[in-house]
Design a protein around this motif. Structure first.
Motif, mmCIF file in Angstrom:
data_model
loop_
_atom_site.group_PDB
_atom_site.id
_atom_site.type_symbol
_atom_site.label_atom_id
_atom_site.label_comp_id
_atom_site.label_asym_id
_atom_site.label_seq_id
_atom_site.Cartn_x
_atom_site.Cartn_y
_atom_site.Cartn_z
ATOM 1 N N GLY A 27 -7.840 27.823 -3.898
ATOM 2 C CA GLY A 27 -9.124 27.570 -4.678
ATOM 3 C C GLY A 27 -10.225 27.402 -3.519
ATOM 4 N N TRP A 55 -4.244 23.657 -4.532
ATOM 5 C CA TRP A 55 -5.484 24.006 -4.923
ATOM 6 C C TRP A 55 -6.600 24.220 -3.850
ATOM 7 C CZ3 TRP A 55 -9.381 19.854 -6.846
ATOM 8 C CH2 TRP A 55 -10.388 20.446 -7.407
ATOM 9 N N TYR A 101 -12.963 29.756 -1.818
ATOM 10 C CA TYR A 101 -14.428 29.608 -2.414
ATOM 11 C C TYR A 101 -15.401 29.624 -0.976
ATOM 12 C CZ TYR A 101 -18.490 27.767 -4.402
ATOM 13 O OH TYR A 101 -19.838 27.474 -4.881
ATOM 14 N N MET A 103 -12.643 28.988 -8.518
ATOM 15 C CA MET A 103 -12.228 28.025 -7.517
ATOM 16 C C MET A 103 -10.860 26.955 -8.385
ATOM 17 S SD MET A 103 -14.131 25.183 -5.458
ATOM 18 C CE MET A 103 -14.127 23.665 -6.436
ATOM 19 N N TYR A 155 -9.097 27.845 -10.674
ATOM 20 C CA TYR A 155 -7.905 28.412 -11.275
ATOM 21 C C TYR A 155 -6.719 28.242 -10.921
ATOM 22 C CZ TYR A 155 -4.943 32.362 -13.023
ATOM 23 O OH TYR A 155 -4.086 32.717 -13.727
#
Lengths: 433, 393
Positions: free
Chosen positions: B45, B41, B49, B59, B61
């Motif tokens: 993400g 993550w 970001y 972010m 997702y």
């Protein structure tokens, strides 16, 4: 390490509740039931209904197989041959004796005068006449062990009692430490051995404290502490720990004979007083019992009377949700009706919660193979048994299983794997014939 | 007198205690996946970001993608149980069966094996293959022959790789703009160029340290050796897996790759290190070749399994058409779990006596032949003249 020898595992003892209360004598029950079965051998009754018997009188024998002799444990009148629940899980014919509370002893029970001059043969003969069997659980006639031709270096006294809940040997030893050492010494003389080793668990340090004061009188005795693990009380495990040698068939191959501690104490009485095997210690334990404790009782006593002495079952006990176990919780047997009698191999009766709930399938973690003390692979034996593949069972050494129960104990999915392996062992035995 | 319950010895069971049992083992596996999920993550993400390449919603997702993988497999197993249970069909019965079959784990692992921009419908298809075909058809938990997540991944990998690549594939939004990557993951480069060269294999992605931390392109869960090692350490401490299975597997790949690198001209330790840190080797070593159901049960079996798997992974990397050798070799070896289990169990009890010695000879012989073949094959692939092996081929 990867190929390390399996050394057993620690299992929580759960002995404290029963250990706190000293052993009680309960020597005069109203009735006793002497089972006509010993170690899967049927016995012939030597008395008939209506006879008066005295304590120590021969009541049943089987001379063909190992000369088994069973004696009356109370004095009184034979009132019948009745069926009673036996620790083997079956109902067996038993001689019912009604107590006359006169405690008459048979004439042969008297003090032996020349104890120190008894020869090896005389000691073994006494063993045989007294009907001494192993009180640990297997119930093997002791005199057979001593009729060995092999050279015996040491007699090992097994004071380990490694299964959870069991405390009767512990109580018995701490009550009669001197008798234990004397009995062990007679065993040593009966085997022409040089020394005695008392193997005990480090956890039961009280045993060492009890025996220590007498050791100066018995210089040939040494104490051997063993780790607090299961199955430390297994004969082969003790022999390997004490002698650093291993064997295939009998411990005599490693130059030792192993005897249970309670057997030694009984043998001391048999030598010095000519008292046959008529009583043994029993623990009544488990969460289902109000005040767990241990008793010294005549063989044939009804366990239900002992449970009453323990304050009965706990309040509101639903029997269908509890197990009534004859023997230790690892190797014992669930008895359906609580009408059990004490026989020579019954060391404990445990009333504890039965297992319930649903569990997942075998996930193949291999923990059962890791803990197996004889290096088997239980999952593969189970598969081979389900396919009835006798040859593979032989390749997997299924006959070596000692049914210690560790594989079922450790299984995270609660699978009855010990049972499957035991069945595989039976199949191999039948198939090999 | 009272009637008591029946039962079989032993009457004391570790599985009746609170902190022990199959449920606890499976919970531990999920906990061990946590660092991997969190890192994935972070990498796909949060970091992107911060770089400013995606919006706030996007972010989340990657996390959402992984969780939906787990949710899908639970849902599919639930539906399967509901449909097949004809006698007493009830939500309660389904819930009880689900609690005993640990449905979330294949889905989570499957999502971690897939690249970030895999379309959701592909994920649904993969989850269907994994749970229904890979697990439930075989009889559910404990009976599956193939690792369910891996089967889903393999089917999608063989059939829908083009779709995944078109949708954005292996790169997250930050990586997609780096020209140096030239549209390929490290292993993809090795497969296409066939050259063992530090400058083309490692340098574009940073250094080997980046490989270890995991900031290189690749599937969601497989890039970070560090996060995987955390999970593996937890599993070893909790005694869920044996430490030597991953070590032997990774060690075999390391040694074989080193020899291959050496005979083709570059004896540097960077190549074996690159070999174990790229692709799914680390992830498979900790989470897939230790998966109890589909791998051998006993100690010796695990050792042989890991050795064979290591050899096959190297072989498939150099001779197969797919860049990744881990998945193919594991699927292949899953087939042989049962015979390996049987043979090694006999070796355990009989040692060198008949037939244990024979089985041991067969297994070791096969292993040696395969290893030699792999070395010869991989060496030839690099068109480097190997005088002492020339006459063998």
């Amino acid at each position: 390490m990867i190929f390390q020898k399996a050394k057993g595992i620690h299992i929580e003892g759960r002995k404290e509740a029963c250990k706190k209360i000293p052993i009680k004598d309960y020597l005069s029950p109203k009735y006793v039931y002497i089972p006509l079965l010993q170690r899967a051998t049927n016995l012939k009754a030597e008395v008939s209904v209506g006879d008066e018997v005295k304590i120590g009188q021969l009541v049943a024998t089987n001379e063909q197989q190992m000369n088994i002799r069973v004696h009356a444990s109370i004095s009184g009148k034979v009132t019948g041959i009745k069926k009673a629940w036996h620790s083997s899980g079956k109902m067996v014919d038993s001689i019912e004796i009604e107590n006359d509370f006169k405690n008459q002893l048979i004439e042969t029970i008297k003090k032996e005068e020349n104890v120190d001059s008894l020869t090896r043969e005389q000691l073994i003969k006494k063993m045989e006449l007294a009907g001494i069997t192993g009180l640990g659980g297997a119930g093997f006639p002791t005199h057979i062990k001593y009729k060995t031709k092999a050279k015996i270096d040491a007699v090992i006294i097994n004071a380990i009692e490694c299964e959870p809940y069991l405390t009767c040997d512990f109580h018995f030893i701490t009550k009669y430490p001197e008798k234990l050492l004397k009995g062990a010494t007679y065993f040593m003389r009966a085997a022409d051995a040089q020394k005695v080793v008392v193997a005990y668990k480090t956890y039961n340090y009280q045993i060492r404290e009890a025996l220590q004061p007498y050791l100066s009188k018995f210089p040939h005795v040494e104490l051997h502490p063993i780790k607090n693990i299961y199955p430390a009380g297994w004969e082969k495990y003790i022999v390997e720990q004490v002698t650093k040698k291993t064997y295939n068939g009998l411990p005599a191959e490693a130059g030792v004979i192993v005897n249970n501690s309670a057997t030694a104490i009984t043998f001391c009485d048999a030598v010095e007083m000519n008292i046959p095997l008529i009583a043994r210690p029993v623990s009544i334990n488990g969460e289902g019992i109000n005040h767990p404790s241990s008793f010294y009782v005549p063989i044939g006593t009804k366990v239900s009377e002992l449970v009453e002495l323990c304050g009965g079952y706990v309040k509101g006990l639903d029997p269908l949700k509890y197990n009534y176990i004859a023997g230790g919780p690892m190797t014992g047997r669930a008895i359906f009706i609580d009408d059990l009698i004490v026989n020579d191999t019954l060391g404990a009766v445990i009333v504890k919660k039965a297992s319930e709930g649903v569990y997942p399938e075998c996930l193949g973690c291999g923990k059962c193979a890791d803990v197996c003390p004889v290096y088997l692979t239980p999952t593969e034996i189970k598969k081979a048994f389900e396919r009835k593949d006798v040859k593979l069972l032989g390749d997997l050494n299924a006959n070596k299983c000692v049914e210690c129960g560790l594989c079922s104990y450790i299984c995270p999915s609660h699978i009855e794997i010990t049972e499957a392996v035991a069945k595989g062992k039976d199949l191999l035995r039948k198939g090999a014939k | 007198m009272a009637r008591f319950a029946g039962g079989k010895a032993p009457f004391v069971r570790a599985s009746e205690e609170k902190d022990y049992g199959t449920k606890v083992i499976m919970r531990d596996v999920m906990i061990a996946l946590l660092p991997v999920i969190l890192f994935s993550w972070y990498k796909n993400g949060i970091q992107v970001y911060i770089d400013g390449n995606i919006g706030l919603l996007e972010m989340f997702y990657p996390l959402f993608f992984i969780l939906i993988g787990g949710f899908l497999s639970v849902l599919m197993e639930g539906i399967f149980y509901f449909v097949t249970d004809k006698e007493n069909r009830s939500i309660k019965g389904v819930m009880q069966k689900l609690s005993l079959s640990f449905p979330a784990i294949p889905g989570l692992i499957l999502a971690l094996l897939l690249p970030l921009y895999t379309p959701i419908w592909v994920l649904i298809f993969a989850a269907f293959i994994a749970t229904i075909i890979g697990k439930m058809i075989f009889g559910g938990f404990g009976h599956n022959v193939f690792n369910p997540a891996l089967l889903g991944y393999a089917v999608v990998g063989f059939t829908l790789m083009g779709v995944i690549n078109n949708a954005g594939g292996l790169f997250n939004a930050s990586e997609a703009v780096v020209d140096a990557y030239a549209g390929a993951t490290p292993l993809g480069k090795l497969a296409s160029s066939g050259q063992i060269n530090y400058d083309t294999l490692v340098a574009p992605y940073g250094s080997l340290w980046d490989f270890f931390i995991g900031t290189i392109p690749g599937a969601l869960g497989e890039t970070s050796a560090l996060a995987i090692l955390f999970g593996g350490l937890y599993l070893v401490i909790r005694k869920v897996i044996k430490w030597y299975t991953p070590v032997i597997y990774v060690g075999t790949i390391f040694v074989l790759s080193w020899i291959i690198g050496a005979v083709t001209g570059d004896a540097g330790l960077w190549f074996p290190a690159y070999s174990i840190l790229s692709g799914g080797v680390m992830f498979a070593a900790v989470f897939m070749i230790t998966e109890p159901v589909t791998t051998p049960t006993n100690v010796l079996g695990k050792v042989f399994f890991a050795l064979f798997l290591g050899v096959f992974t190297v072989l498939f990397r150099f001779v197969g058409s797919l860049p990744e050798g881990v998945g193919t070799s594991l699927i292949f070896m899953n087939i042989f779990t049962l015979p390996i289990d049987k043979f090694t169990a006999v070796i355990r009890t009989k040692r060198f006596k008949k037939p244990g010695g024979l089985y041991l000879g067969i297994l070791t012989g096969l292993l040696v032949i395969l290893a030699v073949y792999t070395l010869v094959k991989a060496g030839a692939m690099y068109t480097v003249y190997i005088p002492f092996l020339g006459w063998v081929i």
